[in-house]
Design a protein around this motif. Sequence first.
Motif, PDB file in Angstrom:
ATOM      1  N   ASN A   1       0.841  -1.194   0.000  1.00 41.89           N
ATOM      2  CA  ASN A   1       0.000   0.000   0.000  1.00 41.89           C
ATOM      3  C   ASN A   1       0.881   1.250   0.000  1.00 41.89           C
ATOM      4  O   ASN A   1       1.958   1.260   0.593  1.00 41.89           O
ATOM      5  N   ILE A   2       0.432   2.303  -0.671  1.00 44.22           N
ATOM      6  CA  ILE A   2       1.164   3.560  -0.686  1.00 44.22           C
ATOM      7  C   ILE A   2       0.412   4.597   0.142  1.00 44.22           C
ATOM      8  O   ILE A   2      -0.788   4.800  -0.030  1.00 44.22           O
ATOM      9  N   TYR A   3       1.148   5.232   1.048  1.00 45.01           N
ATOM     10  CA  TYR A   3       0.572   6.227   1.937  1.00 45.01           C
ATOM     11  C   TYR A   3       1.327   7.549   1.808  1.00 45.01           C
ATOM     12  O   TYR A   3       2.556   7.557   1.704  1.00 45.01           O
ATOM     13  N   SER A   4       0.604   8.647   1.845  1.00 44.47           N
ATOM     14  CA  SER A   4       1.258   9.951   1.828  1.00 44.47           C
ATOM     15  C   SER A   4       1.707  10.318   3.236  1.00 44.47           C
ATOM     16  O   SER A   4       1.135   9.874   4.237  1.00 44.47           O
ATOM     17  N   ASN A   5       2.749  11.137   3.299  1.00 45.98           N
ATOM     18  CA  ASN A   5       3.202  11.741   4.552  1.00 45.98           C
ATOM     19  C   ASN A   5       3.620  13.167   4.192  1.00 45.98           C
ATOM     20  O   ASN A   5       4.762  13.416   3.801  1.00 45.98           O
ATOM     21  N   VAL A   6       2.664  14.066   4.268  1.00 52.23           N
ATOM     22  CA  VAL A   6       2.860  15.439   3.810  1.00 52.23           C
ATOM     23  C   VAL A   6       2.269  16.398   4.838  1.00 52.23           C
ATOM     24  O   VAL A   6       1.702  15.983   5.844  1.00 52.23           O
ATOM     25  N   GLY A   7       2.383  17.690   4.555  1.00 51.87           N
ATOM     26  CA  GLY A   7       1.841  18.701   5.448  1.00 51.87           C
ATOM     27  C   GLY A   7       0.324  18.785   5.373  1.00 51.87           C
ATOM     28  O   GLY A   7      -0.349  17.959   4.735  1.00 51.87           O
ATOM     29  N   ASP A   8      -0.230  19.776   6.031  1.00 51.19           N
ATOM     30  CA  ASP A   8      -1.684  19.945   6.056  1.00 51.19           C
ATOM     31  C   ASP A   8      -2.221  20.108   4.636  1.00 51.19           C
ATOM     32  O   ASP A   8      -1.674  20.865   3.827  1.00 51.19           O
ATOM     33  N   THR A   9      -3.303  19.383   4.349  1.00 50.35           N
ATOM     34  CA  THR A   9      -3.784  19.221   2.974  1.00 50.35           C
ATOM     35  C   THR A   9      -5.308  19.238   2.951  1.00 50.35           C
ATOM     36  O   THR A   9      -5.959  18.745   3.882  1.00 50.35           O
TER      37      THR A   9
ATOM     38  N   LYS B   1      -5.513  10.305  -4.161  1.00 52.59           N
ATOM     39  CA  LYS B   1      -6.170   9.006  -4.289  1.00 52.59           C
ATOM     40  C   LYS B   1      -6.259   8.598  -5.747  1.00 52.59           C
ATOM     41  O   LYS B   1      -6.003   7.429  -6.106  1.00 52.59           O
ATOM     42  N   ALA B   2      -6.598   9.539  -6.608  1.00 52.39           N
ATOM     43  CA  ALA B   2      -6.687   9.244  -8.041  1.00 52.39           C
ATOM     44  C   ALA B   2      -5.331   8.837  -8.612  1.00 52.39           C
ATOM     45  O   ALA B   2      -5.251   8.036  -9.550  1.00 52.39           O
ATOM     46  N   ALA B   3      -4.241   9.373  -8.025  1.00 52.97           N
ATOM     47  CA  ALA B   3      -2.892   9.040  -8.487  1.00 52.97           C
ATOM     48  C   ALA B   3      -2.402   7.708  -7.949  1.00 52.97           C
ATOM     49  O   ALA B   3      -1.411   7.170  -8.457  1.00 52.97           O
ATOM     50  N   GLY B   4      -3.085   7.177  -6.917  1.00 52.26           N
ATOM     51  CA  GLY B   4      -2.724   5.839  -6.473  1.00 52.26           C
ATOM     52  C   GLY B   4      -2.442   5.639  -5.010  1.00 52.26           C
ATOM     53  O   GLY B   4      -2.126   4.518  -4.586  1.00 52.26           O
ATOM     54  N   ILE B   5      -2.568   6.686  -4.152  1.00 52.58           N
ATOM     55  CA  ILE B   5      -2.314   6.424  -2.743  1.00 52.58           C
ATOM     56  C   ILE B   5      -3.524   5.754  -2.094  1.00 52.58           C
ATOM     57  O   ILE B   5      -4.668   5.921  -2.524  1.00 52.58           O
ATOM     58  N   ASP B   6      -3.236   4.981  -1.049  1.00 56.72           N
ATOM     59  CA  ASP B   6      -4.268   4.235  -0.336  1.00 56.72           C
ATOM     60  C   ASP B   6      -4.668   4.884   0.981  1.00 56.72           C
ATOM     61  O   ASP B   6      -5.737   4.599   1.516  1.00 56.72           O
ATOM     62  N   GLY B   7      -3.794   5.725   1.515  1.00 60.60           N
ATOM     63  CA  GLY B   7      -4.092   6.326   2.795  1.00 60.60           C
ATOM     64  C   GLY B   7      -3.126   7.443   3.112  1.00 60.60           C
ATOM     65  O   GLY B   7      -2.211   7.750   2.338  1.00 60.60           O
ATOM     66  N   VAL B   8      -3.328   8.044   4.290  1.00 57.77           N
ATOM     67  CA  VAL B   8      -2.602   9.257   4.676  1.00 57.77           C
ATOM     68  C   VAL B   8      -2.065   9.099   6.095  1.00 57.77           C
ATOM     69  O   VAL B   8      -2.820   8.814   7.020  1.00 57.77           O
ATOM     70  N   TYR B   9      -0.746   9.260   6.229  1.00 53.83           N
ATOM     71  CA  TYR B   9      -0.137   9.360   7.551  1.00 53.83           C
ATOM     72  C   TYR B   9       0.009  10.836   7.881  1.00 53.83           C
ATOM     73  O   TYR B   9       0.640  11.597   7.139  1.00 53.83           O
ATOM     74  N   HIS B  10      -0.570  11.237   8.999  1.00 56.43           N
ATOM     75  CA  HIS B  10      -0.500  12.647   9.392  1.00 56.43           C
ATOM     76  C   HIS B  10      -0.658  12.721  10.902  1.00 56.43           C
ATOM     77  O   HIS B  10      -1.596  12.145  11.455  1.00 56.43           O
ATOM     78  N   CYS B  11       0.261  13.396  11.559  1.00 49.79           N
ATOM     79  CA  CYS B  11       0.239  13.438  13.013  1.00 49.79           C
ATOM     80  C   CYS B  11      -0.330  14.731  13.559  1.00 49.79           C
ATOM     81  O   CYS B  11       0.096  15.820  13.151  1.00 49.79           O
ATOM     82  N   TRP B  12      -1.283  14.595  14.464  1.00 48.79           N
ATOM     83  CA  TRP B  12      -1.612  15.678  15.371  1.00 48.79           C
ATOM     84  C   TRP B  12      -0.609  15.532  16.521  1.00 48.79           C
ATOM     85  O   TRP B  12      -0.741  14.667  17.366  1.00 48.79           O
ATOM     86  N   ARG B  13       0.426  16.360  16.485  1.00 50.28           N
ATOM     87  CA  ARG B  13       1.555  16.140  17.369  1.00 50.28           C
ATOM     88  C   ARG B  13       1.334  16.743  18.750  1.00 50.28           C
ATOM     89  O   ARG B  13       0.482  17.604  18.954  1.00 50.28           O
ATOM     90  N   LEU B  14       2.099  16.268  19.683  1.00 47.63           N
ATOM     91  CA  LEU B  14       2.017  16.771  21.040  1.00 47.63           C
ATOM     92  C   LEU B  14       2.436  18.242  21.087  1.00 47.63           C
ATOM     93  O   LEU B  14       3.434  18.629  20.499  1.00 47.63           O
ATOM     94  N   ARG B  15       1.657  19.034  21.790  1.00 49.56           N
ATOM     95  CA  ARG B  15       1.921  20.453  22.019  1.00 49.56           C
ATOM     96  C   ARG B  15       2.102  21.245  20.724  1.00 49.56           C
ATOM     97  O   ARG B  15       3.052  22.021  20.578  1.00 49.56           O
ATOM     98  N   GLU B  16       1.156  21.004  19.802  1.00 47.15           N
ATOM     99  CA  GLU B  16       1.080  21.890  18.642  1.00 47.15           C
ATOM    100  C   GLU B  16       0.841  23.311  19.145  1.00 47.15           C
ATOM    101  O   GLU B  16       0.129  23.535  20.125  1.00 47.15           O
ATOM    102  N   GLY B  17       1.441  24.279  18.474  1.00 54.72           N
ATOM    103  CA  GLY B  17       1.312  25.666  18.887  1.00 54.72           C
ATOM    104  C   GLY B  17       2.339  26.094  19.910  1.00 54.72           C
ATOM    105  O   GLY B  17       2.532  27.299  20.130  1.00 54.72           O
TER     106      GLY B  17
END
Length: 337
Positions: free
Chosen positions: A140-148, A157-173
């Motif tokens: 499976n291909i997953y993206s790992n990019v900034g806010d989108t 998805k149309a280009a072929g990715i199956d899912g998205v890795y994206h973190c709501w990280r600790l102590r954003e801000g």
Amino acid sequence: MIDGDIKRIIGKATDGGRIGKSELVALLSCNDTSEEAFAIRAAGGYLMRQRTQNAGVVFGQIGIEMHPCEANCSFCSFAADFTQMSATRLDDEAIAESTRNFTGSGDLYGLWLMAMATYDLEAYLDAVRVAKANLGGPTNIYSNVGDTSREDFEAMKAAGIDGVYHCWRLREGTDTPFSDETRKQTLVNAKEAGLDVLDAVEPIGPEHEPHELAEHILFDVEMECIQTGSMKRIPVPGTPFEGTPMITDLRLATIVAAQALAVANLDRVPWLGIHEPSPIGYASGANLITAETGFNPRDTAEDTSANRGLDIPACREILRQAGFSALVRGDGSRVDL
């Protein structure tokens, strides 16, 4: 004698129940060398192995580009104010070769393609197509990019990715310039675009309190992530966290064990990663390991595979030494370790 409330919470999870925030906070508040913590780690490891029939997974990540990032997250080797690296991008042949190397055996469950917090969508879609055309197995291909946005995820998805890795990280801000709401919304956008969502609780430092960790763990439950996990913060040279203490592997194992007890009874049990990999972590509920090449926000080397990153054979061997009997591939099939 083990605390009665901790014993009850462990029993609830072991019997198939879902644990709530206050119960999760109680687990995460235990001293890591206490009898309670040893019981939590044992239960997390046993329950996750029971749910997955003692299987693990290998993911891979290709960092396809790096430029000094204006986001300036305090823990990141790419931050414009701290980075020691120059702007560069892998060309199509390098992406193709890395994809073939990662997926040729067929053992890689998922491949993350990592870009920066700000990135060119069309260039990223081209990278996805190159990777997709060079897959050597059911990965499976997953993206790992900034806010989108949802619309851009639909294009991915149309280009072929199956899912998205994206973190709501600790102590954003605080350690980042982003808001909690913006980071969370990106995962919502991905889900609304029909993509699987993947996340992790990170980057964990000694200052992060049990209630913060519990909130992030339960957000991933709410989002029905197919993969989650826990990652310690690395004090990358040149960043504001250089020289600061890291949490121990034992502490990280306790966190991932509590996380395992929180997710093991979901209808779809997510794969549970731990970073950095450690034997005690894989005995406590973690079952995912990551191979990496290209650029890495926890590393100052331009090719992390020559420094911090692991390759596929090394990942397989770590899982085998941890006692896993099988590896799950991207299509759900299993092979012996």
